[in-house]
Write a protein that holds these residues in place. Structure first.
Motif, PDB file in Angstrom:
ATOM      1  N   LEU A 131      22.748  16.748   9.619  1.00  0.00           N
ATOM      2  CA  LEU A 131      23.765  16.252   8.691  1.00  0.00           C
ATOM      3  C   LEU A 131      24.270  14.873   9.097  1.00  0.00           C
ATOM      4  O   LEU A 131      24.510  14.006   8.240  1.00  0.00           O
ATOM      5  N   ASP A 132      24.431  14.632  10.402  1.00  0.00           N
ATOM      6  CA  ASP A 132      24.854  13.298  10.858  1.00  0.00           C
ATOM      7  C   ASP A 132      23.776  12.262  10.550  1.00  0.00           C
ATOM      8  O   ASP A 132      24.078  11.127  10.163  1.00  0.00           O
ATOM      9  N   ARG A 133      22.537  12.632  10.716  1.00  0.00           N
ATOM     10  CA  ARG A 133      21.422  11.721  10.418  1.00  0.00           C
ATOM     11  C   ARG A 133      21.358  11.409   8.929  1.00  0.00           C
ATOM     12  O   ARG A 133      21.150  10.253   8.522  1.00  0.00           O
ATOM     13  N   ALA A 134      21.567  12.424   8.085  1.00  0.00           N
ATOM     14  CA  ALA A 134      21.478  12.229   6.634  1.00  0.00           C
ATOM     15  C   ALA A 134      22.593  11.342   6.102  1.00  0.00           C
ATOM     16  O   ALA A 134      22.392  10.607   5.122  1.00  0.00           O
ATOM     17  N   LEU A 148      24.584  13.090  -1.358  1.00  0.00           N
ATOM     18  CA  LEU A 148      24.944  14.501  -1.174  1.00  0.00           C
ATOM     19  C   LEU A 148      25.834  14.708   0.051  1.00  0.00           C
ATOM     20  O   LEU A 148      26.577  15.691   0.124  1.00  0.00           O
ATOM     21  N   PHE A 149      25.754  13.795   0.999  1.00  0.00           N
ATOM     22  CA  PHE A 149      26.423  13.988   2.290  1.00  0.00           C
ATOM     23  C   PHE A 149      27.600  13.037   2.493  1.00  0.00           C
ATOM     24  O   PHE A 149      28.253  13.090   3.535  1.00  0.00           O
ATOM     25  N   ASN A 196      35.244  20.185  -2.016  1.00  0.00           N
ATOM     26  CA  ASN A 196      33.967  20.092  -2.735  1.00  0.00           C
ATOM     27  C   ASN A 196      33.352  21.480  -2.821  1.00  0.00           C
ATOM     28  O   ASN A 196      32.684  21.939  -1.900  1.00  0.00           O
ATOM     29  N   GLY A 197      33.585  22.127  -3.959  1.00  0.00           N
ATOM     30  CA  GLY A 197      33.043  23.460  -4.160  1.00  0.00           C
ATOM     31  C   GLY A 197      31.542  23.483  -4.296  1.00  0.00           C
ATOM     32  O   GLY A 197      30.930  24.552  -4.260  1.00  0.00           O
ATOM     33  N   ALA A 198      30.931  22.302  -4.449  1.00  0.00           N
ATOM     34  CA  ALA A 198      29.479  22.216  -4.641  1.00  0.00           C
ATOM     35  C   ALA A 198      28.730  22.032  -3.328  1.00  0.00           C
ATOM     36  O   ALA A 198      27.508  21.860  -3.347  1.00  0.00           O
ATOM     37  N   LEU A 199      29.412  22.090  -2.183  1.00  0.00           N
ATOM     38  CA  LEU A 199      28.713  21.833  -0.919  1.00  0.00           C
ATOM     39  C   LEU A 199      27.563  22.810  -0.671  1.00  0.00           C
ATOM     40  O   LEU A 199      26.457  22.366  -0.308  1.00  0.00           O
ATOM     41  N   PRO A 200      27.730  24.119  -0.841  1.00  0.00           N
ATOM     42  CA  PRO A 200      26.573  25.010  -0.645  1.00  0.00           C
ATOM     43  C   PRO A 200      25.415  24.679  -1.582  1.00  0.00           C
ATOM     44  O   PRO A 200      24.252  24.807  -1.193  1.00  0.00           O
ATOM     45  N   ALA A 204      21.475  23.109  -0.492  1.00  0.00           N
ATOM     46  CA  ALA A 204      20.257  23.830  -0.867  1.00  0.00           C
ATOM     47  C   ALA A 204      19.121  22.882  -1.268  1.00  0.00           C
ATOM     48  O   ALA A 204      17.983  23.319  -1.402  1.00  0.00           O
ATOM     49  N   TRP A 205      19.423  21.611  -1.466  1.00  0.00           N
ATOM     50  CA  TRP A 205      18.393  20.645  -1.854  1.00  0.00           C
ATOM     51  C   TRP A 205      17.373  20.480  -0.722  1.00  0.00           C
ATOM     52  O   TRP A 205      17.681  20.658   0.459  1.00  0.00           O
ATOM     53  N   GLY A 206      16.170  20.090  -1.104  1.00  0.00           N
ATOM     54  CA  GLY A 206      15.153  19.805  -0.109  1.00  0.00           C
ATOM     55  C   GLY A 206      15.546  18.683   0.824  1.00  0.00           C
ATOM     56  O   GLY A 206      15.123  18.647   1.991  1.00  0.00           O
TER      57      GLY A 206
END
Length: 489
Positions: A108-111, A123-124, A146-150, A154-156
Motif C-alpha cells: 500500500l505504501d508503494r502504491a 485508489l490509494f 471511505n466506505g468504498a475502501l474494501p 479488490a482491484w487487480g
C-alpha cells in the motif's frame, strides 16, 4: 500380441485423456505487456494473474460481491477513517517467503508513493498511514471516511506483493495465489501450474495455459480444432451461432464492466470545444455499431456507467443520433465544412470493426478521420500516456470507474473542478441513497458536457468445451478466475 498392443494403446489414450482433464488451455486476444498488475494498465494482465497468481486483501466474486481474500475480516472505526484488517495466517509467496502485515504495508505504501507507477494510484490517495499492529493485523488510516475502501482493495492494481520479489513481477510474477507462474513464451503463451503449498482451498486444475490469438478467424479455427478448451472472451461474435448449435461447446453470454467509448482528447483542438464534442456524439448511431461490429452483442450506453448498476441513468436525449443537429453544432463551433482528425484503434474487435463504422458515421457530418491501427503496447504509450490522439476507441473494463473523470493526468484530459467536487463528496459519503444521487449527478455532468461519446457496454461472449465447469459468466472485473474451474466427471 496384436490384441495386447491394442489394449496398451487404448490404455495410453485413456491415460492421456485423464491427464488432459487436469489441465486447461484458454485463448485470449491480447498478450499482456507485462505480468505485474500493480505496474500496468492493460486489462490483459489481470486476465491472466488476478486471483490465479496474485491476491489482494479483498477480491471480487463472480457476482461482483466483495469477498475476503488475504484479509479474512476487517473492522471499521465509528468515524469511518480507520480500517483494521485481520490477515490469513500460514500463507506464503511462491518463492517460499511468508506473507504477513509487513507485505501489506509495503504494497500500500508503494502504491500510494509519490513515484508510484500504479495505473490506479488514485485508489490509494486517501490513505494517510499504514501501520503494522502484529504479523496478522494491519491498520489503514484514511484522511476522510471511505466506505468504498474494501471495493478499491479488490482491484487487480491492489494485489499484495512482496518487497523481495516486486521488482521482477513484470516478467516473473510471485504472488500468494493458487497458481504459480511457470513460463512466458512471448508472442505465444503464458503457463501456470498449481501451487501445492497454497494456503486456501486447493484448486482442481494442475496447470493452465493462456494462448494469445489476436485474429478472430484463427480463434474460431483453434476452438474447432480442439487446440483450446475455452476462449472466455471470444473475439468473433459472428461465429457464436455455430458453437451454439454444436453440443460439444457451451456459449457463455454475460455482462462486463466494460464501458466502450469513443474517447476524445479534450485538451486539444477541436475537442476542447464542447460544441464539437456534442456534434460528435449526435453523429454516432450506437445500434449500428453494436450490430455491425459485435453482431448484436452489447447494450447501448449514454454515459460512462454500467447499465446493470442500479444507479445507472438513461441520458439518451443528450446524445441521440441526429446528423442534422451535428452539422448545426459544427457550424456553430466554427467548422461549417467539418475537420480532419486522427482515430487510433487498438487491436480488439470492438475497436477495429467499430472504428470503420464510426468513421463512416462521422464522415456523413463532415468529420474525416485518419485511421491508424496500433498495437496495444503502442496505444498505451502514445494514447494513454502520451495523449497523442484526436479520437480513439477503448473499453474501460475496470469496475465502477467513473472516478477516472476526476483525474487531472488522465488521457482524455477532463477533470472539471465541479466533477472533482462530486467525486470527493462521493468518497466521503456512506449513505446508499446519497451515494446514488451523487453517482447520478456525475453521470449527468459528463453526458451534458459530452466528455466522450458513449457507445455500448461490452458483452462477455465466451466459448468453452461443454464439459468445463466454473468459468465466470459475467466479468465484475477483467479476470479469468480459474479457482473454481474443473472438468465434469
Amino acid at each position: 500380441m496384436k490384441q495386447l498392443g491394442l489394449t496398451f494403446a487404448a490404455a495410453m489414450i485413456a491415460t492421456t485423456a485423464i491427464a488432459q482433464e487436469t489441465s486447461i488451455t484458454l485463448g485470449m486476444q491480447l498478450e499482456p505487456p507485462n505480468l505485474d498488475p500493480t505496474g500496468g494498465a492493460a486489462a490483459a494482465i489481470d486476465e491472466v494473474v488476478y486471483a490465479n497468481i496474485f491476491e489482494g486483501l479483498t477480491r471480487f466474486g463472480p457476482d461482483g460481491a466483495i469477498l475476503p481474500a488475504l484479509a479474512r475480516a476487517w473492522d471499521i472505526s465509528d468515524d469511518g477513517t480507520v480500517y483494521t484488517f485481520t490477515l490469513v495466517e500460514g500463507a506464503t509467496f511462491h518463492d517460499g517467503t511468508a506473507f504477513d502485515a509487513e507485505d501489506v504495508k509495503f504494497t500500500l505504501d508503494r502504491a500510494r508513493a509519490e513515484d508510484s507507477t500504479n495505473a490506479q494510484k488514485a485508489l490509494f490517495e486517501g490513505i494517510t498511514a499504514v501501520e503494522v499492529i502484529s504479523p496478522s493485523q494491519v491498520r489503514v488510516t484514511l484522511e476522510a471516511p471511505n466506505g468504498a475502501l474494501p471495493f478499491n482493495l479488490a482491484w487487480g492494481d491492489a494485489v499484495i506483493v512482496a518487497e523481495e520479489s516486486a521488482a521482477d513481477n513484470a516478467t516473473s510474477p510471485v504472488g500468494t495465489g493458487p497458481f504459480r507462474f511457470a513460463d512466458w513464451v512471448q508472442g505465444d503463451r503464458v503457463e501456470l501450474v498449481r501451487n501445492d503449498a497454497y494456503w486456501g482451498d486447493p484448486v482442481a486444475l494442475e496447470s493452465a495455459t493462456f494462448k494469445f490469438i489476436s485474429d478472430p478467424t484463427a480463434a474460431f479455427a483453434a476452438m474447432l480444432a480442439g487446440d483450446l478448451d475455452a476462449f472466455p472472451v471470444f473475439p468473433a461474435p459472428e461465429n457464436l451461432v455455430q458453437f451454439e448449435s454444436d453440443p460439444r461447446y457451451t456459449v457463455i453470454v454475460g455482462s462486463t464492466e466494460g464501458e466502450t467509448i469513443l474517447a476524445m482528447n479534450n485538451g486539444v483542438e477541436p475537442f476542447d470545444n464542447p460544441l464539437v464534442r456534442e456534434a460528435v456524439a449526435h453523429a454516432i448511431y450506437r445500434q449500428a455499431i453494436i450490430d455491425g461490429a459485435m453482431f448484436g452483442y452489447g447494450t447501448p450506453i449514454t454515459t460512462h456507467f454500467a447499465p446493470h448498476h442500479p444507479a445507472y441513468t438513461d441520458l439518451s436525449d443528450l446524445s441521440n443520433h441526429d446528423p442534422e443537429r451535428s452539422r448545426e453544432l459544427l457550424a456553430e463551433a466554427g467548422y461549417p465544412d467539418g475537420f480532419t482528425t486522427t482515430l487510433k484503434l487498438p487491436p480488439p474487435v470492438y475497436a477495429r470493426r467499430g472504428g470503420e463504422i464510426i468513421a463512416a458515421q462521422l464522415r456523413e457530418v463532415g468529420i474525416e478521420t485518419e485511421i491508424t491501427n496500433v498495437e496495444w503496447a503502442d496505444w498505451l504509450e502514445t494514447v494513454f500516456k502520451g495523449r497523442d490522439f484526436g479520437l480513439t476507441i477503448v473499453s474501460h473494463t475496470e469496475p465502477m470507474d467513473i472516478g477516472i473523470y476526476a483525474r487531472e493526468d488522465y488521457y482524455f484530459d477532463y477533470a472539471a473542478p465541479e466533477f472533482v467536487a462530486i467525486m470527493e463528496e462521493l468518497s466521503a459519503t456512506t449513505d446508499d441513497s446519497a451515494r446514488t444521487a451523487l453517482l447520478k449527478d456525475a453521470q449527468t455532468m459528463i453526458a451534458e458536457q459530452h466528455v466522450n461519446a458513449y457507445l455500448f457496454q461490452l458483452a462477455k461472449t465466451g466459448v468453452a468445451d461443454a464439459r468445463l465447469r466454473g468459468l465466470w459468466e459475467n466479468s465484475p472485473t477483467q479476470a479469468t478466475d480459474l479457482t473454481g474451474v474443473s472438468w465434469a466427471e
